[in-house]
Scaffold this motif. Sequence first.
Motif, PDB file in Angstrom:
ATOM      1  N   VAL A  10      -0.154  11.521  10.808  1.00  0.00           N
ATOM      2  CA  VAL A  10      -0.232   9.990  11.243  1.00  0.00           C
ATOM      3  C   VAL A  10       0.437   9.446   9.989  1.00  0.00           C
ATOM      4  CG1 VAL A  10      -1.914   8.282  10.577  1.00  0.00           C
ATOM      5  CG2 VAL A  10      -2.471  10.134  11.892  1.00  0.00           C
ATOM      6  N   SER A  11       1.530   8.122   9.489  1.00  0.00           N
ATOM      7  CA  SER A  11       1.461   7.753   8.820  1.00  0.00           C
ATOM      8  C   SER A  11       0.987   6.008   8.957  1.00  0.00           C
ATOM      9  CB  SER A  11       3.263   7.259   8.457  1.00  0.00           C
ATOM     10  OG  SER A  11       4.006   9.482   9.305  1.00  0.00           O
ATOM     11  N   LEU A  12       0.788   5.589   7.502  1.00  0.00           N
ATOM     12  CA  LEU A  12       0.416   4.241   7.691  1.00  0.00           C
ATOM     13  C   LEU A  12       1.479   3.548   8.104  1.00  0.00           C
ATOM     14  CD1 LEU A  12      -1.408   2.375   5.843  1.00  0.00           C
ATOM     15  CD2 LEU A  12      -0.636   2.268   3.906  1.00  0.00           C
ATOM     16  N   ALA A  55       0.883  -1.283   0.273  1.00  0.00           N
ATOM     17  CA  ALA A  55       0.158   0.476   0.080  1.00  0.00           C
ATOM     18  C   ALA A  55       0.992   1.347  -0.338  1.00  0.00           C
ATOM     19  CB  ALA A  55      -0.621  -0.056   0.961  1.00  0.00           C
ATOM     20  N   PRO A  56       0.538   2.385  -0.703  1.00  0.00           N
ATOM     21  CA  PRO A  56       1.252   3.199  -0.479  1.00  0.00           C
ATOM     22  C   PRO A  56       1.513   4.120   0.668  1.00  0.00           C
ATOM     23  CG  PRO A  56       0.151   3.298  -2.609  1.00  0.00           C
ATOM     24  CD  PRO A  56      -1.032   2.440  -1.847  1.00  0.00           C
ATOM     25  N   ASP A  57       2.403   4.137   1.332  1.00  0.00           N
ATOM     26  CA  ASP A  57       2.558   4.820   2.231  1.00  0.00           C
ATOM     27  C   ASP A  57       2.260   6.767   2.779  1.00  0.00           C
ATOM     28  OD1 ASP A  57       3.264   5.033   5.246  1.00  0.00           O
ATOM     29  OD2 ASP A  57       5.728   5.236   5.061  1.00  0.00           O
ATOM     30  N   ASP A  87       2.106  -6.461   7.294  1.00  0.00           N
ATOM     31  CA  ASP A  87       2.901  -6.408   6.532  1.00  0.00           C
ATOM     32  C   ASP A  87       2.506  -4.859   5.965  1.00  0.00           C
ATOM     33  OD1 ASP A  87       3.755  -8.198   7.648  1.00  0.00           O
ATOM     34  OD2 ASP A  87       3.290 -10.230   6.238  1.00  0.00           O
ATOM     35  N   GLY A  88       1.926  -4.392   5.190  1.00  0.00           N
ATOM     36  CA  GLY A  88       1.188  -3.005   4.963  1.00  0.00           C
ATOM     37  C   GLY A  88       1.142  -3.603   3.266  1.00  0.00           C
ATOM     38  N   VAL A 127      -2.256  11.535  -1.944  1.00  0.00           N
ATOM     39  CA  VAL A 127      -2.412  10.231  -1.689  1.00  0.00           C
ATOM     40  C   VAL A 127      -3.760   9.329  -2.437  1.00  0.00           C
ATOM     41  CG1 VAL A 127      -3.053   9.243   0.544  1.00  0.00           C
ATOM     42  CG2 VAL A 127      -1.048  10.728   1.126  1.00  0.00           C
ATOM     43  N   ALA A 128      -4.848  10.486  -1.910  1.00  0.00           N
ATOM     44  CA  ALA A 128      -5.645   9.936  -2.962  1.00  0.00           C
ATOM     45  C   ALA A 128      -5.019   9.805  -4.607  1.00  0.00           C
ATOM     46  CB  ALA A 128      -6.782  11.180  -2.953  1.00  0.00           C
ATOM     47  N   ARG A 129      -4.786  10.680  -5.618  1.00  0.00           N
ATOM     48  CA  ARG A 129      -3.974  10.638  -5.940  1.00  0.00           C
ATOM     49  C   ARG A 129      -3.579   9.107  -6.414  1.00  0.00           C
ATOM     50  NH1 ARG A 129      -1.418  15.301  -6.819  1.00  0.00           N
ATOM     51  NH2 ARG A 129      -3.561  16.300  -7.845  1.00  0.00           N
ATOM     52  N   ASN A 130      -2.489   9.143  -5.448  1.00  0.00           N
ATOM     53  CA  ASN A 130      -1.440   7.619  -5.388  1.00  0.00           C
ATOM     54  C   ASN A 130      -2.215   6.369  -5.409  1.00  0.00           C
ATOM     55  OD1 ASN A 130       0.790   9.212  -5.368  1.00  0.00           O
ATOM     56  ND2 ASN A 130       1.727   8.771  -3.528  1.00  0.00           N
ATOM     57  N   TYR A 131      -3.866   6.600  -4.802  1.00  0.00           N
ATOM     58  CA  TYR A 131      -4.429   5.794  -4.634  1.00  0.00           C
ATOM     59  C   TYR A 131      -4.838   5.764  -5.956  1.00  0.00           C
ATOM     60  CZ  TYR A 131      -2.826   3.983   0.387  1.00  0.00           C
ATOM     61  OH  TYR A 131      -2.039   3.482   1.057  1.00  0.00           O
TER      62      TYR A 131
END
Length: 173
Positions: free
Chosen positions: A24-26, A8-10, A126-127, A102-106
Amino acid sequence: MLQVGQPAPDFTLEGVDGKDFREVSLSDYRGRWVVLFFYPLDFTFVCPTEIVGFNERYPEFKKLGAEILGASVDSKFSHLAWISQELGELHYPLLSDITKEVARNYGILIEQQGVSLRGLYIVDPDGVLRYELVHDLNVGRSVDETLRVLGALQTGELCPIDWRQGIKTLGKG
């Protein structure tokens, strides 16, 4: 292009947790399941039904060892005002993707409107992205279905249609 089974993109975003601002970080949630959902905007009609719905069922997510993160392209100040004026106490943070990165990355940013679609993602300890669901702006998501899928993923086994907790799986894949 983002796909299930990939990392998942951090991200690191500012948001509102309780009544406080914090980053907050993923990656802060490694070792735990994460349900990350994006909604279009604060102070709208469908969005509060989802945010309150996830909040009311928060204990069920915690029982499954999962954390919830909500995000939109609104500012942290807008989030705080909305929480204070309408939503009340939330058990999980609302994050500000004000840059829309983040919306763009997802893959859920509607560039022309500057808002995100209703994207929901389940990230394993595990991310790794294990589930993604994207809805039109007008349709809210199902908390029941999110809990069902989270539970199914946690079995690590093959789960048939409409599988629920307590129903036998099909075994290891």
